[in-house]
Write a protein that holds these residues in place. Structure first.
Motif, PDB file in Angstrom:
ATOM      1  N   ASP A 154       5.010   3.639   9.241  1.00 17.40           N
ATOM      2  CA  ASP A 154       5.568   3.122   7.989  1.00 17.40           C
ATOM      3  C   ASP A 154       6.909   2.449   8.253  1.00 17.40           C
ATOM      4  O   ASP A 154       7.189   1.338   7.776  1.00 17.40           O
ATOM      5  N   ARG A 155       7.756   3.111   9.030  1.00 20.54           N
ATOM      6  CA  ARG A 155       9.087   2.569   9.336  1.00 20.54           C
ATOM      7  C   ARG A 155       8.977   1.275  10.135  1.00 20.54           C
ATOM      8  O   ARG A 155       9.660   0.276   9.832  1.00 20.54           O
ATOM      9  N   ARG A 214      -2.567  -0.772   1.207  1.00 22.62           N
ATOM     10  CA  ARG A 214      -2.011   0.554   0.940  1.00 22.62           C
ATOM     11  C   ARG A 214      -1.676   0.723  -0.532  1.00 22.62           C
ATOM     12  O   ARG A 214      -1.769   1.828  -1.081  1.00 22.62           O
ATOM     13  N   LYS A 249       4.555   8.322   9.425  1.00 22.99           N
ATOM     14  CA  LYS A 249       5.901   8.000   8.938  1.00 22.99           C
ATOM     15  C   LYS A 249       6.563   6.979   9.852  1.00 22.99           C
ATOM     16  O   LYS A 249       7.238   6.049   9.392  1.00 22.99           O
ATOM     17  N   HIS A 304      -3.439   2.770   4.283  1.00 18.47           N
ATOM     18  CA  HIS A 304      -3.173   3.183   2.903  1.00 18.47           C
ATOM     19  C   HIS A 304      -3.663   4.602   2.624  1.00 18.47           C
ATOM     20  O   HIS A 304      -3.218   5.246   1.705  1.00 18.47           O
ATOM     21  N   ARG A 357      -1.556   7.941   1.970  1.00 16.72           N
ATOM     22  CA  ARG A 357      -1.089   8.440   0.675  1.00 16.72           C
ATOM     23  C   ARG A 357      -2.133   9.288  -0.032  1.00 16.72           C
ATOM     24  O   ARG A 357      -2.002   9.602  -1.194  1.00 16.72           O
ATOM     25  N   MET A 400      -0.217  -3.661   4.103  1.00 10.69           N
ATOM     26  CA  MET A 400       0.641  -3.015   3.115  1.00 10.69           C
ATOM     27  C   MET A 400       0.100  -3.209   1.695  1.00 10.69           C
ATOM     28  O   MET A 400       0.204  -2.316   0.850  1.00 10.69           O
TER      29      MET A 400
END
Length: 217
Positions: free
Chosen positions: A52-53, A80, A49, A32, A35, A77
């Motif tokens: 994340d995908r 995050r 990234k 998290h 961000r 998640m």
């Protein structure tokens, strides 16, 4: 033979999951922070990234309630999104199924560290994670932060010094080190041995130097 879309989607999810399972548990535990306001180097941004995908693909269908890895990812998640209590429920369920998942322990440590009254439980999680992976300087950094939140500043500083022995370049470790050093300007900086760090990580009291004892008077 043309395969059904549902079967193809399942194969994609399994491939993504295989890639995610190879990742460092600490990176997942602190995902998290991607961000955060502080910009990451370009290669790190690209890596985050891609993570994340992969996680999004892995969780594109509801995780099975008997799959500890999927439950851990769902908790990551939620971490995050700073939904700490919900994340902890996912980690609890994952650890009931597999108590040796370092990623779930480390992630639950981070989540608990953000909630009032859960510092002791967070510390226990971090230390359990370090039993599974005693060379994880990242988990030591997490432990140092939770100890600091719990008012155990000297123990926290000793812990992050142990983390710094394993990685002198990690940005998060250096940030924690400088913050705690500022709180303890008279703290000893003598090198720590493996034996000393092993005891510190387990919670052995930190012995003050003569200058620290004098400053505390």
């Amino acid at each position: 033979v043309k395969r059904p879309k549902s079967e193809i989607d399942g194969l994609i999810r399994e491939a993504a999951r295989g890639a995610v399972e190879k990742l460092d548990p600490y990176l997942l535990a602190n995902f998290h922070y991607a961000r955060g306001a502080e910009p990451e180097p370009e290669d790190e941004r690209a890596r985050l990234k891609e993570i994340d995908r992969l996680i999004a693909v892995t969780l594109s269908s509801d995780p099975a309630d008997d799959d500890p890895w999927a439950l851990t990812l769902r908790g990551v998640m939620l971490n995050r999104e700073e939904r700490w209590a919900e994340a902890i429920r996912e980690f609890n369920q994952a650890l009931e199924l597999n108590g040796a998942m370092a990623s779930a322990l480390n992630s639950r440590c981070g989540a608990r560290g953000h909630l009032p009254g859960q510092a002791e439980a967070a510390i226990k999680d971090c230390r359990a994670g370090l039993v599974l992976n005693p060379k994880s300087f990242e988990t030591m950094d997490s432990l140092a932060n939770v100890l600091d939140q719990d008012g155990q500043v000297e123990q926290a500083f000793a812990t992050v010094r142990c983390a710094k022995r394993l990685s002198s370049t990690a940005k998060s470790v250096e940030t924690t080190y400088k913050r705690l050093q500022a709180k303890l300007p008279n703290a000893t900086l003598a090198p720590l041995t493996d034996k000393e760090c092993s005891a510190i990580i387990k919670g052995a009291p930190v012995e003050r130097s003569p200058s620290e004892r004098t400053a505390a008077l």
